[in-house]
Design a protein around this motif. Sequence first.
Motif, short mmCIF file in Angstrom:
data_model
loop_
_atom_site.label_atom_id
_atom_site.label_comp_id
_atom_site.label_asym_id
_atom_site.label_seq_id
_atom_site.Cartn_x
_atom_site.Cartn_y
_atom_site.Cartn_z
N SER A 106 -2.16 9.23 -4.84
CA SER A 106 -2.24 7.86 -5.03
C SER A 106 -2.71 7.48 -6.45
O SER A 106 -3.29 8.20 -7.37
N ARG A 107 -2.52 5.82 -6.67
CA ARG A 107 -3.11 5.49 -8.07
C ARG A 107 -4.20 5.84 -8.37
O ARG A 107 -5.11 5.97 -7.59
N SER A 146 1.80 2.46 -3.43
CA SER A 146 0.80 3.17 -4.21
C SER A 146 0.67 4.47 -3.75
O SER A 146 -0.47 4.99 -4.38
N THR A 147 1.01 5.06 -3.09
CA THR A 147 1.02 6.57 -2.69
C THR A 147 2.10 7.33 -2.51
O THR A 147 3.39 6.73 -2.40
N ASP A 198 0.90 -1.08 -0.05
CA ASP A 198 -0.18 -0.08 -0.03
C ASP A 198 1.10 1.30 -0.03
O ASP A 198 0.63 2.28 -0.68
#
Length: 99
Positions: free
Chosen positions: A30-31, A20-21, A17
């Motif tokens: 973020s994504r 992804s940020t 996680d």
Amino acid sequence: MRIPILLIALSLANAVDAASTLRCGSALVSRDDSAAEVLDKCGEPVSRDFLGYREVLDYYGFRHEVSVEEWTYGPRNGMYHFLRFEGNRLDRIDSERGN
């Protein structure tokens, strides 16, 4: 015996996680954020590289070509951050320690 395995699995999930940020000052990108949102939160990147086009299928199964770009931010605390955009949406965030 199960608790240590569970703790390891949870820590690995948190590591995924985190990738992804990206924190830009007090903002977080973020994504799936748009390029305009990232530009607004992080400012102008050090470089923007156009990588070409990629063919994707949309929700309905139609094929489209989308542009692919990579933006570079850094160094921030010795780290470079590489943001890959596909079709004007943030697809991937990679980080690498600089020299």
